[in-house]
Design a protein around this motif. Sequence first.
Motif, PDB file in Angstrom:
ATOM      1  N   ALA A  35       0.830  -1.202   0.000  1.00 36.15           N
ATOM      2  CA  ALA A  35       0.000   0.000   0.000  1.00 36.15           C
ATOM      3  C   ALA A  35       0.865   1.253   0.000  1.00 36.15           C
ATOM      4  CB  ALA A  35      -0.922  -0.008   1.217  1.00 36.15           C
ATOM      5  N   GLN A  36       1.981   1.222   0.712  1.00 38.54           N
ATOM      6  CA  GLN A  36       2.868   2.372   0.717  1.00 38.54           C
ATOM      7  C   GLN A  36       3.581   2.533  -0.617  1.00 38.54           C
ATOM      8  OE1 GLN A  36       5.428   1.918   4.080  1.00 38.54           O
ATOM      9  NE2 GLN A  36       3.892   2.582   5.534  1.00 38.54           N
ATOM     10  N   ALA A  37       3.863   1.434  -1.296  1.00 40.84           N
ATOM     11  CA  ALA A  37       4.536   1.512  -2.585  1.00 40.84           C
ATOM     12  C   ALA A  37       3.629   2.155  -3.629  1.00 40.84           C
ATOM     13  CB  ALA A  37       4.971   0.125  -3.044  1.00 40.84           C
ATOM     14  N   ALA A  38       2.310   2.007  -3.456  1.00 39.81           N
ATOM     15  CA  ALA A  38       1.378   2.589  -4.408  1.00 39.81           C
ATOM     16  C   ALA A  38       1.281   4.103  -4.250  1.00 39.81           C
ATOM     17  CB  ALA A  38       0.004   1.950  -4.226  1.00 39.81           C
ATOM     18  N   LYS A  39       1.686   4.626  -3.112  1.00 35.81           N
ATOM     19  CA  LYS A  39       1.645   6.071  -2.889  1.00 35.81           C
ATOM     20  C   LYS A  39       2.725   6.758  -3.723  1.00 35.81           C
ATOM     21  CE  LYS A  39      -0.159   5.886   1.808  1.00 35.81           C
ATOM     22  NZ  LYS A  39       0.086   6.249   3.199  1.00 35.81           N
ATOM     23  N   ASN A  93       1.511  18.220  -2.605  1.00 33.50           N
ATOM     24  CA  ASN A  93       1.080  17.023  -1.877  1.00 33.50           C
ATOM     25  C   ASN A  93       1.667  17.066  -0.471  1.00 33.50           C
ATOM     26  OD1 ASN A  93       0.314  14.528  -1.004  1.00 33.50           O
ATOM     27  ND2 ASN A  93       1.535  13.371  -2.471  1.00 33.50           N
ATOM     28  N   PRO A  94       0.894  17.503   0.524  1.00 36.83           N
ATOM     29  CA  PRO A  94       1.430  17.586   1.885  1.00 36.83           C
ATOM     30  C   PRO A  94       1.776  16.230   2.496  1.00 36.83           C
ATOM     31  CG  PRO A  94      -0.752  18.611   1.737  1.00 36.83           C
ATOM     32  CD  PRO A  94      -0.456  17.999   0.423  1.00 36.83           C
ATOM     33  N   ALA A  95       1.259  15.157   1.932  1.00 35.84           N
ATOM     34  CA  ALA A  95       1.532  13.824   2.467  1.00 35.84           C
ATOM     35  C   ALA A  95       2.673  13.136   1.731  1.00 35.84           C
ATOM     36  CB  ALA A  95       0.278  12.966   2.392  1.00 35.84           C
ATOM     37  N   ARG A  96       3.371  13.837   0.868  1.00 40.23           N
ATOM     38  CA  ARG A  96       4.454  13.205   0.107  1.00 40.23           C
ATOM     39  C   ARG A  96       5.594  12.826   1.042  1.00 40.23           C
ATOM     40  NH1 ARG A  96       7.793  15.009  -5.240  1.00 40.23           N
ATOM     41  NH2 ARG A  96       8.868  13.024  -5.443  1.00 40.23           N
ATOM     42  N   PRO A  97       6.047  11.590   0.943  1.00 37.87           N
ATOM     43  CA  PRO A  97       7.155  11.171   1.799  1.00 37.87           C
ATOM     44  C   PRO A  97       8.484  11.758   1.315  1.00 37.87           C
ATOM     45  CG  PRO A  97       6.413   9.344   0.441  1.00 37.87           C
ATOM     46  CD  PRO A  97       5.495  10.486   0.164  1.00 37.87           C
ATOM     47  N   ILE A  98       9.373  11.957   2.269  1.00 34.36           N
ATOM     48  CA  ILE A  98      10.710  12.473   1.981  1.00 34.36           C
ATOM     49  C   ILE A  98      11.708  11.457   2.512  1.00 34.36           C
ATOM     50  CG2 ILE A  98      12.380  14.279   2.541  1.00 34.36           C
ATOM     51  CD1 ILE A  98      10.104  16.208   2.676  1.00 34.36           C
ATOM     52  N   ARG A  99      12.746  11.198   1.741  1.00 34.12           N
ATOM     53  CA  ARG A  99      13.810  10.291   2.173  1.00 34.12           C
ATOM     54  C   ARG A  99      15.118  11.062   2.186  1.00 34.12           C
ATOM     55  NH1 ARG A  99      14.976   5.749  -1.725  1.00 34.12           N
ATOM     56  NH2 ARG A  99      16.737   6.999  -2.366  1.00 34.12           N
ATOM     57  N   ARG A 117      18.985  20.439  10.158  1.00 33.84           N
ATOM     58  CA  ARG A 117      18.553  21.617   9.409  1.00 33.84           C
ATOM     59  C   ARG A 117      17.550  21.233   8.321  1.00 33.84           C
ATOM     60  NH1 ARG A 117      23.427  23.733   7.422  1.00 33.84           N
ATOM     61  NH2 ARG A 117      23.812  24.423   9.537  1.00 33.84           N
ATOM     62  N   VAL A 118      17.819  20.147   7.597  1.00 37.01           N
ATOM     63  CA  VAL A 118      16.891  19.695   6.557  1.00 37.01           C
ATOM     64  C   VAL A 118      15.594  19.196   7.185  1.00 37.01           C
ATOM     65  CG1 VAL A 118      16.557  18.008   4.708  1.00 37.01           C
ATOM     66  CG2 VAL A 118      18.741  19.179   4.948  1.00 37.01           C
ATOM     67  N   LEU A 119      15.682  18.478   8.302  1.00 35.88           N
ATOM     68  CA  LEU A 119      14.480  18.014   8.990  1.00 35.88           C
ATOM     69  C   LEU A 119      13.623  19.184   9.458  1.00 35.88           C
ATOM     70  CD1 LEU A 119      15.911  15.064  11.115  1.00 35.88           C
ATOM     71  CD2 LEU A 119      14.355  14.897   9.182  1.00 35.88           C
ATOM     72  N   ASP A 120      14.258  20.238   9.965  1.00 33.43           N
ATOM     73  CA  ASP A 120      13.526  21.426  10.401  1.00 33.43           C
ATOM     74  C   ASP A 120      12.801  22.090   9.241  1.00 33.43           C
ATOM     75  OD1 ASP A 120      14.145  21.197  13.059  1.00 33.43           O
ATOM     76  OD2 ASP A 120      15.836  22.597  12.994  1.00 33.43           O
ATOM     77  N   LEU A 121      13.472  22.197   8.099  1.00 34.30           N
ATOM     78  CA  LEU A 121      12.827  22.798   6.930  1.00 34.30           C
ATOM     79  C   LEU A 121      11.614  21.976   6.485  1.00 34.30           C
ATOM     80  CD1 LEU A 121      15.889  23.909   4.782  1.00 34.30           C
ATOM     81  CD2 LEU A 121      14.253  25.384   5.957  1.00 34.30           C
ATOM     82  N   ALA A 122      11.752  20.666   6.486  1.00 34.07           N
ATOM     83  CA  ALA A 122      10.635  19.813   6.077  1.00 34.07           C
ATOM     84  C   ALA A 122       9.474  19.944   7.055  1.00 34.07           C
ATOM     85  CB  ALA A 122      11.093  18.364   5.980  1.00 34.07           C
ATOM     86  N   GLN A 123       9.774  19.950   8.331  1.00 40.03           N
ATOM     87  CA  GLN A 123       8.716  20.075   9.327  1.00 40.03           C
ATOM     88  C   GLN A 123       8.063  21.452   9.255  1.00 40.03           C
ATOM     89  OE1 GLN A 123       9.984  19.648  13.369  1.00 40.03           O
ATOM     90  NE2 GLN A 123       7.906  19.408  14.134  1.00 40.03           N
ATOM     91  N   PHE A 124       8.832  22.486   8.988  1.00 37.18           N
ATOM     92  CA  PHE A 124       8.298  23.836   8.873  1.00 37.18           C
ATOM     93  C   PHE A 124       7.280  23.921   7.740  1.00 37.18           C
ATOM     94  CE2 PHE A 124       8.466  28.197   7.213  1.00 37.18           C
ATOM     95  CZ  PHE A 124       8.100  28.892   8.356  1.00 37.18           C
ATOM     96  N   GLU A 125       7.526  23.197   6.664  1.00 39.00           N
ATOM     97  CA  GLU A 125       6.612  23.214   5.524  1.00 39.00           C
ATOM     98  C   GLU A 125       5.481  22.202   5.661  1.00 39.00           C
ATOM     99  OE1 GLU A 125       6.488  25.485   3.355  1.00 39.00           O
ATOM    100  OE2 GLU A 125       8.347  26.431   4.002  1.00 39.00           O
ATOM    101  N   GLY A 126       5.448  21.450   6.751  1.00 38.89           N
ATOM    102  CA  GLY A 126       4.358  20.503   6.987  1.00 38.89           C
ATOM    103  C   GLY A 126       4.583  19.128   6.403  1.00 38.89           C
ATOM    104  N   LEU A 127       5.778  18.845   5.954  1.00 42.72           N
ATOM    105  CA  LEU A 127       6.113  17.521   5.427  1.00 42.72           C
ATOM    106  C   LEU A 127       6.641  16.685   6.587  1.00 42.72           C
ATOM    107  CD1 LEU A 127       7.874  18.754   2.192  1.00 42.72           C
ATOM    108  CD2 LEU A 127       5.637  17.661   2.326  1.00 42.72           C
ATOM    109  N   THR A 128       5.824  15.785   7.085  1.00 47.64           N
ATOM    110  CA  THR A 128       6.193  15.047   8.294  1.00 47.64           C
ATOM    111  C   THR A 128       6.534  13.587   8.042  1.00 47.64           C
ATOM    112  OG1 THR A 128       3.852  14.591   8.701  1.00 47.64           O
ATOM    113  CG2 THR A 128       4.786  16.536   9.763  1.00 47.64           C
ATOM    114  N   GLN A 129       6.332  13.101   6.840  1.00 49.52           N
ATOM    115  CA  GLN A 129       6.661  11.704   6.542  1.00 49.52           C
ATOM    116  C   GLN A 129       8.092  11.653   6.025  1.00 49.52           C
ATOM    117  OE1 GLN A 129       3.854   9.761   4.055  1.00 49.52           O
ATOM    118  NE2 GLN A 129       2.110  10.334   5.315  1.00 49.52           N
ATOM    119  N   VAL A 130       9.031  11.639   6.968  1.00 49.02           N
ATOM    120  CA  VAL A 130      10.454  11.678   6.628  1.00 49.02           C
ATOM    121  C   VAL A 130      11.096  10.379   7.081  1.00 49.02           C
ATOM    122  CG1 VAL A 130      12.624  12.909   6.970  1.00 49.02           C
ATOM    123  CG2 VAL A 130      10.483  14.186   6.905  1.00 49.02           C
TER     124      VAL A 130
END
Length: 141
Positions: free
Chosen positions: A61-65, A102-108, A122-135
């Motif tokens: 299911a996650q691979a389909a995202k 896409n606010p739910a887009r995963p980040i790796r 620093r990169v984690l803070d930027l992602a969280q600031f923009e609302g991207l929490t799937q890291v």
Amino acid sequence: MRIDLGHDEEPEIGLIALIDCIFFLLMFFMVATSFKQVDQARKEKELAIQLPQATATLVAAQAAKAAPLVITLNAQGSVFIDNTPLSLQALHDRLREEAARNPARPIRLDGDRRTPYQHIVRVLDLAQFEGLTQVSLRTTQ
């Protein structure tokens, strides 16, 4: 000529040293068992939770995202997306665009093992600031 100085005393076991050793061992085992009881009492105070289990259906299911946005950090702390170097401001703009799409887009995050932790934060803070929490984090060699 042999000089006789009296009766030689026969060797004997020093009971006082033996008793001291026995008391020392007794105290050691008493203290060690009391620590073990404290650990058991601490476990009883922990929250009883049931951790989720991963299954193949969840992975499928996650691979389909959406495919994750891959951000690479090298040992010097430079940031890359698709092998294109970015400044922190450009990264911030790119993360803002991704969050708008896409606010739910995963980040790796692919980080070199010699990357200073501050650059990763620093990169984690930027992602969280923009609302991207799937890291997720991955290390490269």
